[in-house]
Design a protein around this motif. Structure first.
Motif, PDB file in Angstrom:
ATOM      1  N   ARG A 167       0.856  -1.224  -0.036  1.00 52.36           N
ATOM      2  CA  ARG A 167      -0.144   0.104   0.042  1.00 52.36           C
ATOM      3  C   ARG A 167       0.839   1.269  -0.096  1.00 52.36           C
ATOM      4  O   ARG A 167       0.426   2.502  -0.653  1.00 52.36           O
ATOM      5  CB  ARG A 167      -0.866   0.130   1.277  1.00 52.36           C
ATOM      6  CG  ARG A 167      -2.144  -0.870   1.160  1.00 52.36           C
ATOM      7  CD  ARG A 167      -2.977  -0.874   2.516  1.00 52.36           C
ATOM      8  NE  ARG A 167      -3.973  -1.973   2.538  1.00 52.36           N
ATOM      9  CZ  ARG A 167      -4.310  -2.439   3.590  1.00 52.36           C
ATOM     10  NH1 ARG A 167      -3.888  -2.058   4.791  1.00 52.36           N
ATOM     11  NH2 ARG A 167      -5.541  -3.238   3.473  1.00 52.36           N
ATOM     12  N   GLU A 168       2.119   1.164   0.624  1.00 52.87           N
ATOM     13  CA  GLU A 168       2.720   2.427   0.877  1.00 52.87           C
ATOM     14  C   GLU A 168       3.881   2.604  -0.247  1.00 52.87           C
ATOM     15  O   GLU A 168       4.543   1.756  -1.087  1.00 52.87           O
ATOM     16  CB  GLU A 168       3.700   2.363   1.931  1.00 52.87           C
ATOM     17  CG  GLU A 168       2.939   2.162   3.437  1.00 52.87           C
ATOM     18  CD  GLU A 168       2.376   0.858   3.719  1.00 52.87           C
ATOM     19  OE1 GLU A 168       2.741  -0.301   2.925  1.00 52.87           O
ATOM     20  OE2 GLU A 168       1.369   0.672   4.683  1.00 52.87           O
ATOM     21  N   GLN A 242       5.959   1.268  -5.005  1.00 49.09           N
ATOM     22  CA  GLN A 242       5.602   0.600  -3.626  1.00 49.09           C
ATOM     23  C   GLN A 242       7.012   0.517  -2.865  1.00 49.09           C
ATOM     24  O   GLN A 242       7.915   0.096  -3.238  1.00 49.09           O
ATOM     25  CB  GLN A 242       5.073  -0.658  -3.680  1.00 49.09           C
ATOM     26  CG  GLN A 242       3.596  -0.392  -4.320  1.00 49.09           C
ATOM     27  CD  GLN A 242       3.785  -0.905  -5.876  1.00 49.09           C
ATOM     28  OE1 GLN A 242       4.560  -0.815  -6.587  1.00 49.09           O
ATOM     29  NE2 GLN A 242       2.795  -1.812  -6.456  1.00 49.09           N
ATOM     30  N   SER A 264      -0.032   6.265   1.186  1.00 51.63           N
ATOM     31  CA  SER A 264      -0.803   4.957   1.083  1.00 51.63           C
ATOM     32  C   SER A 264      -1.667   5.413  -0.028  1.00 51.63           C
ATOM     33  O   SER A 264      -2.348   6.354  -0.304  1.00 51.63           O
ATOM     34  CB  SER A 264      -1.726   4.913   2.416  1.00 51.63           C
ATOM     35  OG  SER A 264      -2.262   3.667   2.126  1.00 51.63           O
TER      36      SER A 264
END
Length: 300
Positions: A167-168, A242, A264
Protein backbone atom coordinates in the motif's frame (compact mmCIF):
# COMPACT_ATOMS: atom_id res chain seq x y z
CA UNK A 1 -23.69 -51.44 15.30
CA UNK A 2 -25.73 -48.26 15.05
CA UNK A 3 -23.68 -45.06 14.62
CA UNK A 4 -24.52 -42.38 17.18
CA UNK A 5 -21.60 -39.97 16.65
CA UNK A 6 -21.76 -36.84 14.47
CA UNK A 7 -19.85 -36.72 11.18
CA UNK A 8 -16.38 -35.18 10.96
CA UNK A 9 -17.78 -32.29 8.89
CA UNK A 10 -20.10 -31.38 11.75
CA UNK A 11 -17.40 -31.78 14.38
CA UNK A 12 -14.94 -29.64 12.39
CA UNK A 13 -17.57 -26.90 12.11
CA UNK A 14 -18.44 -27.11 15.82
CA UNK A 15 -14.80 -27.03 16.95
CA UNK A 16 -13.96 -24.13 14.64
CA UNK A 17 -16.80 -22.03 16.08
CA UNK A 18 -15.74 -23.00 19.60
CA UNK A 19 -12.15 -21.90 18.90
CA UNK A 20 -12.82 -18.52 17.29
CA UNK A 21 -16.13 -17.62 18.97
CA UNK A 22 -18.13 -16.83 15.82
CA UNK A 23 -19.69 -18.56 12.82
CA UNK A 24 -18.16 -16.04 10.45
CA UNK A 25 -14.65 -16.56 11.82
CA UNK A 26 -15.10 -20.34 11.67
CA UNK A 27 -16.17 -20.10 8.01
CA UNK A 28 -13.06 -18.09 7.16
CA UNK A 29 -10.83 -20.56 9.01
CA UNK A 30 -12.39 -23.53 7.20
CA UNK A 31 -12.60 -21.75 3.81
CA UNK A 32 -16.32 -22.43 3.47
CA UNK A 33 -19.42 -20.24 3.64
CA UNK A 34 -20.94 -19.10 6.92
CA UNK A 35 -24.19 -20.83 5.93
CA UNK A 36 -22.36 -24.17 5.58
CA UNK A 37 -20.94 -23.85 9.10
CA UNK A 38 -24.34 -22.89 10.50
CA UNK A 39 -26.06 -25.87 8.85
CA UNK A 40 -23.38 -28.30 10.08
CA UNK A 41 -23.75 -27.10 13.68
CA UNK A 42 -27.53 -27.27 13.40
CA UNK A 43 -27.34 -30.90 12.20
CA UNK A 44 -25.04 -31.74 15.10
CA UNK A 45 -27.43 -30.20 17.64
CA UNK A 46 -30.40 -32.02 16.10
CA UNK A 47 -28.57 -35.34 16.18
CA UNK A 48 -27.42 -34.93 19.79
CA UNK A 49 -30.68 -33.38 20.98
CA UNK A 50 -28.92 -30.56 22.86
CA UNK A 51 -27.78 -27.00 22.15
CA UNK A 52 -24.01 -26.72 22.00
CA UNK A 53 -23.92 -22.90 21.69
CA UNK A 54 -25.74 -20.00 23.28
CA UNK A 55 -26.35 -17.42 20.53
CA UNK A 56 -26.74 -13.69 21.19
CA UNK A 57 -26.09 -10.36 19.54
CA UNK A 58 -22.64 -10.32 21.15
CA UNK A 59 -21.68 -13.62 19.55
CA UNK A 60 -21.78 -17.26 20.62
CA UNK A 61 -20.49 -19.16 23.62
CA UNK A 62 -20.46 -22.81 24.56
CA UNK A 63 -23.23 -24.32 26.66
CA UNK A 64 -22.20 -26.80 29.37
CA UNK A 65 -23.04 -29.60 26.91
CA UNK A 66 -20.93 -27.87 24.23
CA UNK A 67 -18.01 -27.54 26.64
CA UNK A 68 -18.20 -31.24 27.41
CA UNK A 69 -18.38 -32.14 23.72
CA UNK A 70 -15.33 -30.01 22.93
CA UNK A 71 -13.35 -31.57 25.77
CA UNK A 72 -14.19 -35.09 24.62
CA UNK A 73 -13.62 -34.61 20.87
CA UNK A 74 -11.07 -31.86 20.11
CA UNK A 75 -7.92 -33.90 20.69
CA UNK A 76 -9.23 -36.89 18.74
CA UNK A 77 -10.39 -34.84 15.73
CA UNK A 78 -6.97 -33.15 15.60
CA UNK A 79 -5.30 -36.58 15.69
CA UNK A 80 -7.47 -37.82 12.80
CA UNK A 81 -6.62 -34.71 10.76
CA UNK A 82 -2.90 -35.19 11.39
CA UNK A 83 -3.11 -38.86 10.42
CA UNK A 84 -4.93 -38.04 7.18
CA UNK A 85 -2.33 -35.45 6.19
CA UNK A 86 0.56 -37.76 7.01
CA UNK A 87 -0.86 -40.60 4.90
CA UNK A 88 -1.54 -38.59 1.76
CA UNK A 89 0.65 -39.30 -1.24
CA UNK A 90 3.62 -36.88 -1.31
CA UNK A 91 2.79 -35.68 -4.82
CA UNK A 92 -0.62 -34.52 -3.62
CA UNK A 93 0.56 -33.19 -0.30
CA UNK A 94 3.64 -31.19 -1.24
CA UNK A 95 2.99 -29.60 -4.62
CA UNK A 96 1.93 -25.95 -4.61
CA UNK A 97 0.86 -24.07 -7.74
CA UNK A 98 1.09 -20.28 -7.54
CA UNK A 99 0.20 -17.38 -9.82
CA UNK A 100 2.01 -14.16 -8.88
CA UNK A 101 1.85 -10.58 -10.21
CA UNK A 102 5.05 -10.39 -12.31
CA UNK A 103 6.80 -7.36 -10.79
CA UNK A 104 6.01 -8.48 -7.25
CA UNK A 105 7.30 -11.95 -8.04
CA UNK A 106 10.57 -10.68 -9.51
CA UNK A 107 11.37 -7.84 -7.11
CA UNK A 108 9.96 -9.12 -3.82
CA UNK A 109 9.13 -12.83 -3.80
CA UNK A 110 11.95 -14.49 -5.76
CA UNK A 111 14.79 -13.03 -3.65
CA UNK A 112 13.10 -14.50 -0.56
CA UNK A 113 12.35 -17.97 -1.93
CA UNK A 114 15.73 -19.48 -0.93
CA UNK A 115 14.64 -18.93 2.68
CA UNK A 116 11.35 -20.77 2.05
CA UNK A 117 13.14 -23.71 0.40
CA UNK A 118 15.64 -23.83 3.27
CA UNK A 119 12.79 -24.20 5.77
CA UNK A 120 10.50 -26.35 3.58
CA UNK A 121 12.55 -28.39 1.11
CA UNK A 122 9.67 -30.87 0.92
CA UNK A 123 7.39 -28.36 -0.88
CA UNK A 124 7.68 -28.15 -4.68
CA UNK A 125 6.55 -24.76 -6.02
CA UNK A 126 5.15 -24.43 -9.54
CA UNK A 127 4.58 -20.92 -10.92
CA UNK A 128 1.69 -20.46 -13.33
CA UNK A 129 0.97 -17.59 -15.73
CA UNK A 130 -0.55 -14.50 -14.12
CA UNK A 131 -3.75 -13.07 -15.64
CA UNK A 132 -4.47 -9.39 -14.93
CA UNK A 133 -8.23 -9.97 -15.38
CA UNK A 134 -8.30 -13.05 -13.15
CA UNK A 135 -11.64 -14.67 -12.24
CA UNK A 136 -10.03 -17.17 -9.80
CA UNK A 137 -11.84 -20.10 -11.42
CA UNK A 138 -8.72 -21.84 -12.74
CA UNK A 139 -8.11 -25.35 -11.47
CA UNK A 140 -4.37 -25.21 -12.23
CA UNK A 141 -3.67 -22.68 -9.43
CA UNK A 142 -3.86 -23.16 -5.66
CA UNK A 143 -2.84 -19.64 -4.57
CA UNK A 144 -2.68 -16.24 -6.20
CA UNK A 145 -0.72 -13.18 -5.14
CA UNK A 146 -2.76 -10.55 -6.94
CA UNK A 147 -2.69 -6.78 -7.18
CA UNK A 148 -5.70 -4.91 -5.85
CA UNK A 149 -5.93 -2.40 -8.69
CA UNK A 150 -8.37 0.03 -7.05
CA UNK A 151 -8.69 1.05 -3.40
CA UNK A 152 -12.39 0.12 -3.27
CA UNK A 153 -12.15 -3.03 -5.39
CA UNK A 154 -14.18 -5.97 -4.07
CA UNK A 155 -12.99 -9.55 -4.50
CA UNK A 156 -15.35 -12.23 -5.88
CA UNK A 157 -17.47 -14.01 -3.27
CA UNK A 158 -15.73 -17.33 -3.87
CA UNK A 159 -12.33 -15.84 -2.99
CA UNK A 160 -10.75 -15.39 0.44
CA UNK A 161 -8.34 -12.44 0.12
CA UNK A 162 -5.74 -11.37 2.70
CA UNK A 163 -3.66 -8.18 2.47
CA UNK A 164 0.10 -8.75 2.32
CA UNK A 165 2.11 -5.61 1.46
CA UNK A 166 2.31 -2.82 -1.11
CA UNK A 167 0.00 0.00 0.00
CA UNK A 168 2.81 2.42 0.86
CA UNK A 169 4.64 4.35 -1.86
CA UNK A 170 7.97 6.19 -1.59
CA UNK A 171 10.21 8.22 -3.91
CA UNK A 172 13.59 6.72 -4.85
CA UNK A 173 16.44 7.42 -7.24
CA UNK A 174 19.96 6.34 -8.10
CA UNK A 175 22.41 7.42 -5.35
CA UNK A 176 24.16 9.96 -7.59
CA UNK A 177 20.85 11.73 -8.28
CA UNK A 178 20.14 12.14 -4.56
CA UNK A 179 22.99 14.61 -4.08
CA UNK A 180 21.67 18.06 -3.19
CA UNK A 181 18.06 16.87 -2.84
CA UNK A 182 16.92 17.44 0.74
CA UNK A 183 13.27 18.50 0.44
CA UNK A 184 10.13 17.43 -1.39
CA UNK A 185 10.10 20.66 -3.41
CA UNK A 186 13.64 20.00 -4.65
CA UNK A 187 12.75 16.39 -5.47
CA UNK A 188 9.62 17.33 -7.46
CA UNK A 189 11.71 19.63 -9.64
CA UNK A 190 13.73 16.62 -10.86
CA UNK A 191 12.84 14.28 -13.78
CA UNK A 192 9.94 12.13 -12.55
CA UNK A 193 9.21 8.49 -13.38
CA UNK A 194 5.77 6.95 -12.80
CA UNK A 195 3.61 3.88 -13.38
CA UNK A 196 1.46 4.66 -16.42
CA UNK A 197 -1.60 3.05 -14.80
CA UNK A 198 -1.25 5.20 -11.67
CA UNK A 199 0.03 8.68 -12.62
CA UNK A 200 -1.77 10.16 -9.58
CA UNK A 201 0.73 8.44 -7.26
CA UNK A 202 3.03 11.46 -7.50
CA UNK A 203 0.25 13.78 -6.27
CA UNK A 204 -0.44 11.42 -3.35
CA UNK A 205 3.24 11.35 -2.43
CA UNK A 206 3.64 15.13 -2.76
CA UNK A 207 0.70 15.74 -0.42
CA UNK A 208 2.10 13.28 2.14
CA UNK A 209 5.46 15.08 1.91
CA UNK A 210 3.84 18.46 2.61
CA UNK A 211 4.34 19.76 -0.91
CA UNK A 212 2.39 19.95 -4.16
CA UNK A 213 3.00 18.51 -7.59
CA UNK A 214 3.65 21.22 -10.20
CA UNK A 215 0.53 21.82 -12.28
CA UNK A 216 2.22 21.20 -15.64
CA UNK A 217 4.53 18.41 -14.54
CA UNK A 218 5.80 15.91 -17.06
CA UNK A 219 7.50 12.59 -16.60
CA UNK A 220 8.28 9.21 -18.12
CA UNK A 221 5.72 6.44 -17.68
CA UNK A 222 6.26 2.67 -17.43
CA UNK A 223 3.61 -0.03 -17.50
CA UNK A 224 5.50 -2.40 -15.17
CA UNK A 225 6.92 -1.69 -11.72
CA UNK A 226 9.89 -3.83 -12.70
CA UNK A 227 10.80 -1.41 -15.52
CA UNK A 228 10.07 1.63 -13.36
CA UNK A 229 12.54 0.46 -10.72
CA UNK A 230 15.16 -0.40 -13.34
CA UNK A 231 14.85 3.09 -14.81
CA UNK A 232 15.42 4.61 -11.38
CA UNK A 233 18.47 2.40 -10.85
CA UNK A 234 19.83 3.58 -14.21
CA UNK A 235 19.62 7.22 -13.10
CA UNK A 236 16.76 8.35 -15.36
CA UNK A 237 15.06 10.21 -12.54
CA UNK A 238 13.01 9.82 -9.37
CA UNK A 239 10.43 7.03 -9.26
CA UNK A 240 7.42 6.80 -6.96
CA UNK A 241 6.93 3.11 -6.24
CA UNK A 242 5.73 0.66 -3.57
CA UNK A 243 8.11 0.68 -0.64
CA UNK A 244 8.19 -3.13 -0.42
CA UNK A 245 9.58 -3.31 -3.98
CA UNK A 246 12.66 -1.19 -3.26
CA UNK A 247 13.56 -1.84 0.39
CA UNK A 248 16.27 -4.31 -0.57
CA UNK A 249 17.69 -1.87 -3.17
CA UNK A 250 17.76 0.97 -0.63
CA UNK A 251 19.40 -1.24 2.01
CA UNK A 252 22.05 -2.38 -0.50
CA UNK A 253 22.77 1.16 -1.74
CA UNK A 254 21.50 0.57 -5.28
CA UNK A 255 18.77 3.17 -4.71
CA UNK A 256 18.47 6.16 -2.40
CA UNK A 257 15.46 7.73 -0.66
CA UNK A 258 16.54 11.32 0.09
CA UNK A 259 13.07 12.40 1.32
CA UNK A 260 11.57 9.95 3.78
CA UNK A 261 7.91 10.69 3.01
CA UNK A 262 5.50 7.78 2.55
CA UNK A 263 1.92 7.80 1.21
CA UNK A 264 -0.78 5.13 1.12
CA UNK A 265 -2.60 4.23 -2.09
CA UNK A 266 -5.13 1.91 -0.43
CA UNK A 267 -4.20 -0.76 -2.96
CA UNK A 268 -1.45 -3.38 -2.59
CA UNK A 269 -0.84 -7.10 -3.06
CA UNK A 270 -3.23 -9.71 -1.68
CA UNK A 271 -3.01 -13.44 -1.07
CA UNK A 272 -6.07 -15.01 -2.74
CA UNK A 273 -7.46 -18.53 -2.65
CA UNK A 274 -10.76 -20.17 -3.41
CA UNK A 275 -12.93 -20.66 -0.34
CA UNK A 276 -13.66 -24.18 -1.56
CA UNK A 277 -9.99 -25.20 -1.29
CA UNK A 278 -9.76 -28.04 1.22
CA UNK A 279 -6.95 -28.96 3.59
CA UNK A 280 -3.65 -28.48 1.76
CA UNK A 281 -0.46 -28.78 3.85
CA UNK A 282 1.75 -27.14 1.22
CA UNK A 283 -0.57 -24.13 1.10
CA UNK A 284 -0.56 -23.74 4.87
CA UNK A 285 3.24 -23.94 5.08
CA UNK A 286 3.70 -21.37 2.35
CA UNK A 287 1.05 -19.03 3.78
CA UNK A 288 2.57 -19.17 7.27
CA UNK A 289 6.01 -18.37 5.83
CA UNK A 290 4.60 -15.59 3.64
CA UNK A 291 2.83 -13.93 6.57
CA UNK A 292 6.09 -13.81 8.51
CA UNK A 293 7.91 -12.25 5.55
CA UNK A 294 5.22 -9.62 5.08
CA UNK A 295 5.01 -8.86 8.80
CA UNK A 296 8.74 -8.12 8.73
CA UNK A 297 8.32 -5.77 5.77
CA UNK A 298 5.35 -3.95 7.34
CA UNK A 299 7.30 -3.62 10.58
CA UNK A 300 10.26 -2.17 8.70
Amino acid sequence: MAIHSPSLVELHAFLAVARVGSFRGAAEALHVTQAAVSRAVQRLEEQLGVDVFERSGAGVRLTPQGTALRRRTEKHVAALEAAALALRRPTERLRLRISVAPSFGTLWLLPRLPDFHAHHPEVALEFRQYHHEENFQREDVDLWIALKAQAHQRWPRQVAAEYLVGREIVAVCAPQRARGVASADQLLAQPLLYHSNYPDNWALWAEAAGSALPAQWRGTGFDLVLNLVEAARAGMGFAVVQRCMVEDDVAAGRLAMPVAACASTGRGYYLCRRRSLGAHPAVERFVDWLRLQCAGDRGA
